[in-house]
Design a protein around this motif. Structure first.
Motif, PDB file in Angstrom:
ATOM      1  N   ALA B  13       0.993  -1.124  -0.113  1.00  0.00           N
ATOM      2  CA  ALA B  13      -0.160  -0.085  -0.106  1.00  0.00           C
ATOM      3  C   ALA B  13       0.899   1.340   0.078  1.00  0.00           C
ATOM      4  O   ALA B  13       0.626   2.196  -0.711  1.00  0.00           O
ATOM      5  N   PHE B  14       2.159   1.292   0.739  1.00  0.00           N
ATOM      6  CA  PHE B  14       2.982   2.433   0.904  1.00  0.00           C
ATOM      7  C   PHE B  14       3.548   2.928  -0.621  1.00  0.00           C
ATOM      8  O   PHE B  14       3.440   3.907  -0.978  1.00  0.00           O
ATOM      9  N   ALA B  15       3.652   1.345  -1.217  1.00  0.00           N
ATOM     10  CA  ALA B  15       4.369   1.804  -2.602  1.00  0.00           C
ATOM     11  C   ALA B  15       3.480   2.267  -3.424  1.00  0.00           C
ATOM     12  O   ALA B  15       3.706   3.123  -4.528  1.00  0.00           O
ATOM     13  N   PHE B  16       2.250   1.574  -3.623  1.00  0.00           N
ATOM     14  CA  PHE B  16       1.067   2.326  -4.219  1.00  0.00           C
ATOM     15  C   PHE B  16       0.690   3.836  -4.150  1.00  0.00           C
ATOM     16  O   PHE B  16       0.714   4.660  -5.034  1.00  0.00           O
ATOM     17  N   ALA B  17       0.879   4.217  -2.778  1.00  0.00           N
ATOM     18  CA  ALA B  17       0.495   5.648  -2.331  1.00  0.00           C
ATOM     19  C   ALA B  17       1.365   6.298  -2.965  1.00  0.00           C
ATOM     20  O   ALA B  17       1.236   7.450  -3.374  1.00  0.00           O
ATOM     21  N   GLY B 127      -4.092  13.598  -5.492  1.00  0.00           N
ATOM     22  CA  GLY B 127      -2.550  13.688  -5.078  1.00  0.00           C
ATOM     23  C   GLY B 127      -2.403  14.062  -3.677  1.00  0.00           C
ATOM     24  O   GLY B 127      -1.622  13.388  -3.232  1.00  0.00           O
ATOM     25  N   ILE B 128      -3.201  15.141  -3.531  1.00  0.00           N
ATOM     26  CA  ILE B 128      -2.941  15.630  -2.118  1.00  0.00           C
ATOM     27  C   ILE B 128      -3.420  14.581  -0.941  1.00  0.00           C
ATOM     28  O   ILE B 128      -2.722  14.491   0.169  1.00  0.00           O
ATOM     29  N   MET B 129      -4.604  13.995  -1.289  1.00  0.00           N
ATOM     30  CA  MET B 129      -5.321  12.998  -0.174  1.00  0.00           C
ATOM     31  C   MET B 129      -4.346  11.887  -0.199  1.00  0.00           C
ATOM     32  O   MET B 129      -3.947  11.454   1.002  1.00  0.00           O
ATOM     33  N   ALA B 133      -2.528  10.049   3.107  1.00  0.00           N
ATOM     34  CA  ALA B 133      -2.427   8.613   3.107  1.00  0.00           C
ATOM     35  C   ALA B 133      -0.950   8.124   3.623  1.00  0.00           C
ATOM     36  O   ALA B 133      -0.737   7.311   4.299  1.00  0.00           O
ATOM     37  N   LEU B 134      -0.192   8.577   2.504  1.00  0.00           N
ATOM     38  CA  LEU B 134       1.313   8.179   2.441  1.00  0.00           C
ATOM     39  C   LEU B 134       1.782   8.572   3.960  1.00  0.00           C
ATOM     40  O   LEU B 134       2.582   7.887   4.507  1.00  0.00           O
ATOM     41  N   PHE B 135       1.474   9.755   4.387  1.00  0.00           N
ATOM     42  CA  PHE B 135       2.145  10.236   5.713  1.00  0.00           C
ATOM     43  C   PHE B 135       1.789   9.262   6.667  1.00  0.00           C
ATOM     44  O   PHE B 135       2.441   8.678   7.689  1.00  0.00           O
ATOM     45  N   PHE B 136       0.604   8.694   6.880  1.00  0.00           N
ATOM     46  CA  PHE B 136      -0.068   7.836   7.904  1.00  0.00           C
ATOM     47  C   PHE B 136       0.366   6.415   7.295  1.00  0.00           C
ATOM     48  O   PHE B 136       0.868   5.827   8.428  1.00  0.00           O
ATOM     49  N   LEU B 137       0.678   6.012   6.115  1.00  0.00           N
ATOM     50  CA  LEU B 137       1.345   4.684   5.893  1.00  0.00           C
ATOM     51  C   LEU B 137       2.593   4.802   6.499  1.00  0.00           C
ATOM     52  O   LEU B 137       3.063   3.586   6.857  1.00  0.00           O
ATOM     53  N   VAL B 138       3.609   5.977   6.074  1.00  0.00           N
ATOM     54  CA  VAL B 138       4.722   5.947   7.070  1.00  0.00           C
ATOM     55  C   VAL B 138       4.849   5.603   8.151  1.00  0.00           C
ATOM     56  O   VAL B 138       5.773   4.851   8.975  1.00  0.00           O
ATOM     57  N   LEU B 139       3.829   6.207   9.350  1.00  0.00           N
ATOM     58  CA  LEU B 139       3.780   5.825  10.500  1.00  0.00           C
ATOM     59  C   LEU B 139       3.380   4.509  10.801  1.00  0.00           C
ATOM     60  O   LEU B 139       4.111   3.652  11.555  1.00  0.00           O
TER      61      LEU B 139
END
Lengths: 168, 676
Positions: B13-17, B127-129, B133-139
């Protein structure tokens, strides 16, 4: 229709009048029975927080046999009965626990900022609103000629038609 | 197995985001439709993988795999299955995954609903959304993974070996309440939903498409998020009321404040966008409001999770604070830069005809909402500021917030009644007289009657007066509309009433929301008249509060697999007449070794009789705390009315439905002809 409105109003008023009791808030947290002292107990215990870690107002803390709230309340009762005034009682807790025992920041020193800043922000906000409103009103006054121009008759007719077609 | 699957799903999911952010933003920049399309597909892909990851965690929670650290910390064998599922949002790592899932859900829905839209606005917003999502996936992936396994180091062993305890710690007993099954999801849906209007606003700034199109696109999204957030906040109050047992529902706790702040700015935004739509004014201001709302959402999440403030709701202290601070700083700076660089495009030829107008009332409305938000923010962070400056901790509790916010709240209530009845451009004296004379007079008479009836307390009296005044202004507005329809169309009252709302859902739905606000304020006002008492009673003994007598019939004890309990059976009577049997309960949870009180409530439109089984005294008597809380039920009724009004406001008007049908038909026709 008017009768219905008047009826609803009368029922609503009766409901509000009937439902709101006239008594002041009471507290179960003091052993004092004298109503004047009990009211003072409420006021003092509202100015303090329980130190057991719950962070609740002392009057509100509901932990059963709380190791912090119970002795603190007993101390307020005792000091009230010995004739200490409210500020002296509160200060005795500050001396023991530090300022963290107060439920709201004191109105002195740096902590005064806690009280002043919201009011200051509102004042600045009011100033800004009045500034922009004055500016916009001035712009409006600067363009009287444009406003006085007659509306295009075709546009006026179209507006009239659209207004007629609009339903409530 | 499930843990590995969940972890791998998160990585994918991280890679796709990451790809979605790149493809959507770059695709829009270089006008490559194929790249945008592939970015949209990446959105669906990361939503799917986050969903798989979340279901992996739910599977682990329900099956009780205590080798997983998160599962062991928030569940145990004896918890009912619905609390095991609710444990998903009962701890730090799980709730962060749930946050991520909701962002990705919103992103996927926005992508799907706008799949035929050709504007640059949508892919940029997606893209902004996706960036959020990417920020939370990092966490989720790199800091707070819910799939970490427990390991133990034995003496003499080469390294840590996997370890699974016999049973878990269980969910915090305070969270084992039916409301907690629905309150966090609703609150999160509202909270996270603010990402949608924020993303469209930033997209409008990036693409310089700064007409009112972005506002039209996000109006319903904002209303949905706002309504859910409001309902979530009040549901949280209901949980506190029923579970914490102190007799109240709002304590100005930092985490409660964290959810209230974005709601206040979003409310200001919902009002000020109307001015932009009608008068093309406040264009910069609306950008500032929605960006502030988003930043307050992230800030609130930071407050809850960093341990910076102590709160009954906060998760354990953790190291993720630095991620949030960095994210807030970077996002805030980027948004400020964007606003300043687009000032030229945001200029509006603003002018005002009169200070007594709807436009200026909206300005004051915004001012008071922001003042309330600032006061809450300031009070919440002041202990941190004070400690940094003075080196001494202080407390900012309910007395501070009440003193500052009660007058602001009453001013908001006043504007709720006045604002909507002022005319756009200019309100004449005749119109003021027509709209306000009778409500003012009747409310004044009612105020005097209330005083004579013994109601004291300046704010309580003022609040009741304003409730009556605002209620009358709204009622008279409905009455005028219904009367006009009855006259114009010859309709019966109920038909005229429903058609009035149906023909202009936005306006009359808004009035219904305002009516809900009045009811909520009526409930708040009851606080001024609360009573409480405490008694030590055993079977056969009684205690009294107000005109109620509470007779203890018996005290029974028992246990189930999760907790032991004591229940007092109390018969409530008034004037010798038996009204109800209440069963307040004291529980002791085995796994967490914590006690809770399950409140028993007799509630009616006038007052709540709130009974708490506090404990057992040394002489084996039940310690019963009783509160008599007037008007509380109106807070819950008002919320239901607000939600109903919000739903009506969101529904399309008949004209809009017809227009949409035409567009759909046209699309079908063009598709059939191969034109699109």
């Amino acid at each position: 229709m008017r009768l219905l409105a008047a009826g609803i109003l009368a029922v609503a008023l009766h409901g509000v009048l009937w439902s709101v009791p006239g008594a002041v808030a009471q507290s179960a947290k003091t052993q004092i029975e004298d109503p004047v002292l009990a009211t003072r107990f409420n006021a003092i215990s509202d100015r303090l927080v329980c130190r057991c870690g719950c962070n609740m107002i002392l009057r509100v803390c509901n932990h059963f046999e709380c190791p912090s709230a119970v002795p603190m309340r007993a101390s307020i009762d005792e000091q009230l009965l010995t004739g200490n005034d409210d500020d002296t009682i509160v200060q005795s807790f500050v001396d023991e626990y530090g300022m963290v025992v107060l439920s709201a920041p004191p109105t002195s020193g740096v902590n005064l900022a806690a009280w002043v800043m919201p009011g200051f922000a509102i004042l600045v906000g009011f100033f800004l609103v009045f500034y922009f409103v004055s500016d916009w009103l001035a712009k409006r006054k600067a363009k009287p000629a444009a406003r006085k121009q007659a509306i295009d008759p075709l546009a006026a007719a179209r507006i009239e038609d659209e207004l007629k077609s609009m339903e409530l | 197995m499930a843990a590995n699957f969940g972890n791998i799903s998160l990585s994918v999911a991280f890679a796709f985001a990451l790809y979605a952010v790149f493809a959507l933003l770059l695709g829009t920049k270089v006008k490559r439709r194929d790249l945008i399309k592939s970015g949209e597909n990446a959105v669906y892909a990361y939503f799917t993988f986050v969903t798989l990851s979340m279901f992996s965690l739910i599977h682990l929670l329900v099956s009780g795999n205590f080798q997983i650290e998160y599962v062991a910390s928030v569940t145990n064998e004896s918890m009912p299955i619905y609390y095991k599922i609710a444990a998903l949002w009962g701890g730090q790592a799980g709730s962060l995954l749930f946050w991520t899932w909701i962002v990705s859900l919103y992103t996927a829905i926005v992508a799907y609903r706008n799949r035929h839209t050709r504007s640059d606005l949508v892919p940029t917003a997606l893209g902004i959304m996706s960036l959020t999502a990417l920020f939370f996936l990092v966490l989720n992936r790199f800091s707070e993974s819910p799939f970490n396994e427990l390991a133990i180091v034995h003496a003499g062993s080469a390294g840590p070996v996997p370890f699974a305890p016999q049973d878990g710690n269980g969910l915090n007993p305070l969270l084992q309440h039916p409301v907690m099954v629905i309150h966090p999801p609703i609150l999160y849906l509202g909270y996270v939903g603010m990402v949608v209007p924020f993303s469209f606003a930033v997209a409008a700034l990036i693409t310089k498409q700064l007409s009112n199109a972005w506002i039209t696109l996000v109006r319903r999204w904002t209303l949905i998020a706002w309504g859910l957030l409001g309902a979530g906040i009040i549901l949280g109050g209901k949980w506190a009321y029923m579970e914490l047992g102190w007799g109240g529902y709002w304590a100005w706790d930092p985490v409660e404040n964290a959810s209230l702040m974005p709601w206040l700015t979003a409310t200001a935004f919902l009002h000020s966008v109307i001015v932009q739509e009608k008068k093309n004014m406040l264009r910069v201001w609306n950008m500032v409001l929605i960006i502030s709302t988003y930043l307050l959402v992230i800030f609130g999440t930071f407050l809850t999770r960093s341990g910076i403030v102590s709160s009954v709701h906060a998760f354990a202290q953790s190291s993720i604070g630095i991620f949030f601070v960095s994210y807030i700083a970077i996002t805030g700076a980027a948004c400020l830069f964007l606003i300043f660089s687009r000032l030229e495009y945001l200029k509006s030829d603003s002018e005002l005809d009169s200070i007594v107008s709807r436009e200026s009332s909206f300005l004051f409305n915004n001012l008071v909402f922001l003042a309330a938000c600032f006061a809450v923010l300031w009070g919440t962070i002041f202990p941190v500021i004070s400690e940094a400056i003075q080196g001494e901790q202080i407390t900012v509790g309910a007395p501070f917030f009440n003193k500052i916010n009660i007058p602001i709240g009453l001013f908001i209530l006043f504007l709720t009644g006045v604002g909507p009845l002022l005319a756009w451009r200019k309100t004449s004296v005749r119109s003021l007289n027509k709209n306000f004379f009778w409500p003012l007079v009747v409310a004044l008479v009612a105020g005097v009657l209330l005083f004579l009836a013994g109601v004291r307390g300046f704010y309580a009296l003022l609040s009741l007066y304003l409730c009556i005044f605002v209620g009358l202004t709204i009622t008279s507005e409905f009455a005028r509309g219904v009367r006009a329809r009855m006259r114009a169309h010859g309709e019966q009252f109920h038909r005229a009433f429903t058609q009035l709302i149906n023909k202009n859902k936005r306006r009359y739905g808004g009035y219904i929301v305002h009516f809900g606000v009045i009811l909520i304020f009526l409930g708040f006002t009851g606080n001024a008249f609360n009573k409480e008492t405490q008694g030590r009673i055993k079977a056969g003994e009684s205690m009294t509060i107000g005109s109620y007598t509470l007779h203890c019939d018996n005290i029974e004890e028992g246990e189930d697999a999760n907790f032991s309990y004591l229940i007092a059976t109390i018969t409530v009577s008034k004037g010798g007449k038996t009204l109800q049997v209440l069963r307040p309960e004291k529980r002791f949870y085995f796994a967490s070794e914590q006690g809770t009180s399950e409140v028993a409530l007799r509630s009616n439109l006038v007052e709540d009789l709130y009974v708490v089984f506090a404990g057992v005294s040394d002489d084996e008597r039940a310690v019963i705390q009783v509160f008599l809380n007037p008007l509380v039920v109106w807070v819950w009724i008002g919320t239901i009315v607000m939600v109903l009004g919000t739903i009506i406001t969101i529904l399309p008007n008949p004209r809009e439905v017809r227009l949409r049908r035409r567009i759909r038909n046209l699309e079908t026709l063009l598709t059939a002809k191969g034109k699109i």
